[in-house]
Design a protein around this motif. Structure first.
Motif, PDB file in Angstrom:
ATOM      1  N   UNK A  34     -49.205-119.450  37.027  1.00  0.00           N
ATOM      2  CA  UNK A  34     -49.983-118.250  37.354  1.00  0.00           C
ATOM      3  C   UNK A  34     -50.451-118.294  38.795  1.00  0.00           C
ATOM      4  N   UNK A  35     -50.853-119.501  39.218  1.00  0.00           N
ATOM      5  CA  UNK A  35     -51.326-119.671  40.592  1.00  0.00           C
ATOM      6  C   UNK A  35     -50.238-119.351  41.604  1.00  0.00           C
ATOM      7  N   UNK A  36     -49.037-119.877  41.328  1.00  0.00           N
ATOM      8  CA  UNK A  36     -47.941-119.668  42.277  1.00  0.00           C
ATOM      9  C   UNK A  36     -47.530-118.205  42.296  1.00  0.00           C
ATOM     10  N   UNK A  37     -47.547-117.556  41.126  1.00  0.00           N
ATOM     11  CA  UNK A  37     -47.212-116.133  41.080  1.00  0.00           C
ATOM     12  C   UNK A  37     -48.178-115.344  41.963  1.00  0.00           C
ATOM     13  N   UNK A  38     -49.437-115.747  41.898  1.00  0.00           N
ATOM     14  CA  UNK A  38     -50.462-115.100  42.716  1.00  0.00           C
ATOM     15  C   UNK A  38     -50.184-115.327  44.194  1.00  0.00           C
TER      16      UNK A  38
END
Lengths: 387, 387, 325
Positions: free
Chosen positions: C130-134
């Motif tokens: 989720x962090x990387x998608x952000x």
């Protein structure tokens, strides 16, 4: 018009360059015609019987009797015979062992064992064996009867020989009104397979070739040709023409090759080519429809092959329409294959004229028009997608 | 191990999302089976029908009546309708009777006098095995009658009394042959036509299905992900292993579905699940090993799928996917080595009640094929698709 | 040189996350990499600057353990690297030049898959994805198949996968080739942020501006060898602070080139059709006589440009070739 021809020319060039096409278009159909012809086109016989047991007078006598009844006789050892029967490679196995042979030589009775195959087709061979066993050595029965009536052996033998010359044997004349065999009478071994494979393959190749259409759209070639001063109509026409040329080319090749290699008789060449031409139009239209609604080449090939095979199966491409039930035969005629099959049958078997095949040609032309119009419309719409 | 599972899972997810896999593995073969069954279903039904015979025989003719009396006894379901000559003919032509029989007036006396006598048999429209069987019985009867006539004539020539002649005729006509027939049994290793169709299609399309797994290696290269996978902290060989496993899973699942659904749809029982499972696994191993040769021979992934398709069609058709292929001697042995043929043969054995021990030969053939294929794949020079 | 492998910290015995020593790789008759050696320290951004065909990607492939080196060694965080080595690969993140994403899988699925292979799992993996998608601005498009992505989005995902597992060293192989200016800027900003967070970065490019902007140290590579190495200023000082003069024109440019080459102020002349690129000492002083010489030799000038020393001139000076093709 020049632009359309140019586009068609490119399509044909791309087609011929594709090495996979060489096998599927040129070699494979012939392979199939050959296989079909050799498996089914051979003359039938009354069945296959495999004899086992040591070489003996009895075995020879049985073999000769069976062969006189037009049964195909082969020899094998016991285990091999059992395997052949089990696997359906022979209809009936017949064991003529040493005990039976000796007993027979001594003039006594002997017992032979019949091993029938499980397929219903072996019934005919089983009956042949029963008849052969019952009628084996009728000569001996005659001799015995005369001897019982008090005639000495040598005299009896002579008398039988003389009498045989005097007596006219009763005959059984078989007339075949089976419409199926009448229909196929006079057809060469490969003729039937050739016309049905022609229809199967030109359609199949055309459908599978729809993937090049998708490929062209995906790679932007389609967009590029639209950027040229070419109207959409011309581009679409070019595509249709390209598909048609490929289908016709392949069909013509199959006709030529089967004529050269398998002596297939195509009847009136002009009419046959005409049937092919119209059928190829239907195939071209179908290919355009398929190539326009699908976006994935892999799916197009899969759908194309699948549809091509299924349509061919329903339409008489894998088994002659004549053996279909009446209902199925009607259903078959939703496919262009059935109409093509009928037209070829008319020309190949009955020497039909243009007038005779006009109905079939008419239906095929109507199918072609529908497919081409639909395909053209869909392709036009899809070109907007490719840009 | 965990990594292998991760790789395998993602491979399978991708393969399933690629619709062409599902099309080729399940949809097309089922559709084809359906189409072919629809079309040829009746012809493939093996059961024998009633042999309807329309006979025109003079009521006072002894031989004719004897013949008519003999027919129902032959172990086939025979239904006799006595009528006149024209009607017998008409019924045959209309297909109401499988066989029309016309025995002329004065048949017996002509025969006894040594004059020519002819029975006309008309094979009706749609006549099949049943009429063949009846005809062979009739021919056998006539041979007997002829032998009897000859013996009687010989006796007369030799000066036997008329009373004796009657007995002589009778003796020859009904005399026992030196041979008696006993019936044995062989195991049934043959699939009936419908079973052969289902098994054949399953085998053919298995070859396509397994290719998707291993050809996925080429896809990785095209997506660029092969490089990334090699940079992952894991054994790089796992990538290949996972592709092989996904071929395996796809192959086993697809074939199991096809045999189960096909068997249910067409009312075919392939036998006990465990040996069938072994057959499926062996077939998948054999066909997957072929794909390794393909990958080495191909320069691009497109070429790879073409080569795979060619191999699939050749092996599938030679193995009997569309119609049974058989041959004797060397040809038969070569045909037997085909893994598709071996699988079908194995299924024939299990459908006849065979167990694990009985399918040893086909299983060994398939595994042997796999071993040889892997050996060849090792040795064949890499033409660059995988470089 | 021997280093004891035991008891090494994250940075290895000598404080480097990467040590490359005498790497050689041949393909048939072609020697693609001919003895390359350099090191990267923790948190450092190192640029490999060179034209196409210089051997950058091959070097990267050996560093990432994709292919084996014919000679030489690579050690990542003190561990020897090779195609079958597993341990050192955990410390590396790779962003290949060609996109390496699965088109039929979604962005989330791509990230999760590679995350698993890196040894991440469960809630930690989910959170990091989720962090990387952000980070890559793909949260809204996390679900659909990536084949529907625009080129820029694919590139961002490509990078995201590389840094998913928080590698010690992130390798980016020409990440901005063929990318629109906006996306390119985003990428450059992300890389700056990463090095701000302490990640070591190996960045290959043939764009001088990128190397100048991002890299702490730069290695200039050409024809498989490292021509020079150092900070930007060090490299420019290497060529003695020479300037760049570019003469554009028509006529007898060959004669002009010859004449200019013999001038003392001129260090190097690179002549192409209608274009002369010169490295000179103190361009403002020399330009007048250069122009006179050029026109006097039969060249008709249409443009004269003076540029401050930059890596392009360094490259030109070192190799006699232009950085860009």
């Amino acid at each position: 018009m020049r632009a359309a021809l140019a586009i068609a020319g490119v399509e044909l060039r791309r087609f011929v360059k594709d090495k996979g096409n060489v096998f599927f278009t040129f070699i494979f159909p012939l392979l199939l015609v050959f296989v079909l012809g050799s498996q089914f086109g051979g003359s039938g016989n009354a069945g296959r019987v495999t004899l086992t047991g040591p070489s003996s007078d009895l075995r020879t006598a049985v073999a000769e009797q069976l062969e006189s009844q037009e049964v195909s006789v082969s020899f094998a050892d016991h285990d091999a015979m059992l395997e052949q029967v089990a696997r359906g490679r022979t209809d009936v196995g017949l064991v003529v062992d040493q005990e039976a042979a000796t007993s027979y030589d001594d003039g006594g009775t002997a017992q032979v064992e019949m091993i029938p195959g499980s397929a219903t087709t072996s019934m005919a061979a089983q009956e042949q064996v029963r008849v052969a066993v019952t009628n084996l050595d009728l000569h001996q029965v005659q001799l015995t009867a005369l001897e019982d009536a008090g005639i000495p052996g040598s005299e009896a033998a002579q008398a039988l020989d003389d009498a045989a010359g005097q007596v006219a044997e009763p005959t059984l004349e078989v007339v075949n009104v089976d419409s199926l065999s009448q229909e196929f009478q006079g057809l060469g071994q490969f003729d039937l397979g050739a016309s049905s494979q022609l229809l199967l393959f030109t359609f199949l190749t055309s459908l599978a070739g729809s993937s090049t259409l998708i490929n062209a759209r995906r790679q932007g070639v389609m967009a590029r040709s639209l950027a040229a001063p070419v109207s959409t109509t011309q581009a679409v026409l070019g595509q249709a023409l390209g598909r048609w040329v490929i289908a016709f080319f392949q069909g013509g090749y199959i006709m030529l090759a089967t004529w050269l290699l398998f002596s297939v008789d195509w009847g009136n060449i002009g009419l046959s080519l005409l049937i092919l031409a119209v059928f190829a139009l239907v195939a071209a239209g179908a290919a355009m429809v398929l190539g326009s609604i699908l976006d994935n080449e892999g799916a197009a090939v899969g759908a194309g092959v699948g549809l091509g095979l299924v349509l061919a199966a329903i339409g008489g491409g894998m088994a002659p329409l004549e053996i279909f039930s009446d209902t199925m035969r009607r259903v078959a005629h939703i496919t262009p294959h059935a109409w093509g099959y009928d037209a070829f049958a008319e020309v190949q078997r009955r020497g039909g004229t243009l007038v005779d095949i006009l109905p079939q040609l008419g239906v095929l032309a109507a199918m072609a028009a529908a497919a081409l119009l639909l395909g053209a419309w869909l392709l036009r719409r899809s070109m907007a997608r490719s840009l | 191990m965990r990594n292998l599972f991760t790789l395998l899972r993602t491979d399978l997810v991708q393969r399933l999302r690629d619709k062409s896999v599902i099309i080729f593995a399940v949809i097309v073969p089922l559709a084809l089976m359906g189409a072919m069954n629809l079309v040829m279903g009746d012809a493939m039904d093996g059961d024998l029908e009633t042999a309807t015979v329309a006979v025109s025989a003079p009521a006072d003719d002894q031989l004719a009546q004897t013949l008519v009396g003999v027919l129902p006894e032959i172990g086939l379901d025979v239904e006799i309708t006595e009528t006149d000559a024209d009607d017998a003919r008409a019924r045959a032509e209309a297909g109401d009777a499988k066989l029309g029989l016309v025995i002329p007036e004065g048949f017996s006396s002509a025969l006894m006098a040594g004059q020519p006598a002819e029975i006309t048999a008309i094979r009706g429209d749609g006549a099949g095995i049943e009429s063949t069987v009846v005809l062979s019985v009739i021919q056998g009867f006539l041979d007997r009658a002829a032998a009897s006539a000859v013996a009687t004539t010989a006796g007369a020539n030799l000066g036997l009394a008329p009373a004796q002649l009657g007995g002589l005729a009778q003796q020859v006509a009904t005399g026992e042959s030196a041979l008696t027939l006993a019936t044995g049994e062989a195991s049934n290793e043959q699939l009936d036509p419908k079973g052969a169709l289902v098994a054949g299609q399953a085998g053919l399309f298995l070859m396509f299905t397994v290719s998707f797994g291993v050809l996925g290696l080429l896809a990785e290269r095209e997506f660029g992900t092969l490089a990334r996978l090699r940079s992952m902290p894991m054994n790089p060989q796992l990538v290949v292993v996972s592709k092989v496993l996904s071929s395996f899973v796809l192959g086993v699942v697809a074939t199991a579905i096809l045999l189960t659904v096909g068997g249910r749809l067409f009312d075919v029982d392939f036998g006990s699940p465990l040996p069938i499972g072994v057959l499926i696994v062996s077939a998948v191993i054999a066909t997957t090993s072929l794909t390794f040769i393909v990958i080495k021979l191909a320069k691009t992934s497109e070429q790879a799928s073409i080569i795979q398709t060619i191999l699939a069609m050749v092996l599938g058709i030679a193995g009997g996917a569309f119609f049974p292929m058989s041959g004797g001697g060397v040809l038969g042995t070569i045909l037997d080595l085909n893994p598709v043929a071996a699988m079908i043969r194995g299924l024939g054995i299990t459908s006849g009640g065979g167990g694990l021990a009985d399918i040893l030969t086909p299983v060994l053939i398939m595994l042997g094929f796999a071993a040889v294929a892997m050996l060849i794949a090792r040795v064949v020079p890499d033409r660059g698709a995988m470089a | 040189m021997t280093q004891t492998a035991a008891a090494e910290s994250v940075t290895g015995h000598d404080g480097n996350v990467l040590r490359v020593d005498g790497l050689v790789r041949r393909f048939g008759d072609l020697t693609a990499v001919d003895g390359v050696s350099f090191t990267i320290a923790q948190g450092e951004t190192y640029g490999l600057l060179g034209p196409n065909g210089a051997g950058k990607t091959t070097t990267i492939s050996m560093i990432a353990g994709l292919i084996a080196a014919d000679e030489g060694t690579v050690s990542v965080v003190g561990e020897a690297m090779g195609p079958t080595k597993i341990g050192p690969k955990r410390h590396l993140g790779l962003v290949p030049q060609d996109l390496a994403i699965y088109p039929d899988l979604s962005a989330r699925e791509n990230l999760t898959f590679f995350g698993r292979l890196q040894g991440m799992a469960g809630a930690e993996l989910k959170a990091r994805v989720a962090e990387v998608l952000e980070l890559t601005g793909l949260t809204d498009r996390a679900k659909g198949p990536t084949k529907d992505f625009s080129g820029g989005m694919k590139r961002r995902l490509n990078i995201g996968i590389g840094l998913l597992h928080r590698p010690t060293l992130l390798i980016l192989d020409e990440p901005t080739v063929g990318v629109d200016p906006q996306s390119r800027n985003q990428i450059l900003e992300s890389v700056e942020n990463l090095s701000g967070e302490g990640m070591a970065v190996l960045y290959t490019t043939h764009y001088m501006e990128e190397a100048e902007r991002l890299c702490d140290r730069i290695g200039i590579i050409d024809s498989g060898t490292l021509q020079a190495e150092g900070t930007r200023d060090e490299l420019i000082r290497l060529i003695g602070g020479v300037d760049n003069i570019q003469l554009t024109g028509s006529g007898d440019t060959a004669a002009a080139a010859e004449a200019i080459r013999s001038m003392p102020a001129v260090a190097q002349v690179n002549a192409e059709r209608g274009l002369l690129q010169l490295t000179v000492h103190d361009a403002p002083a020399a330009v007048a006589s250069i122009v006179t010489t050029a026109t006097g030799s039969g060249m008709e000038l249409s443009d004269v440009q003076i540029s401050r020393p930059n890596l392009e001139s360094v490259f030109l000076h070192l190799t006699g070739k232009a950085l860009r093709d």
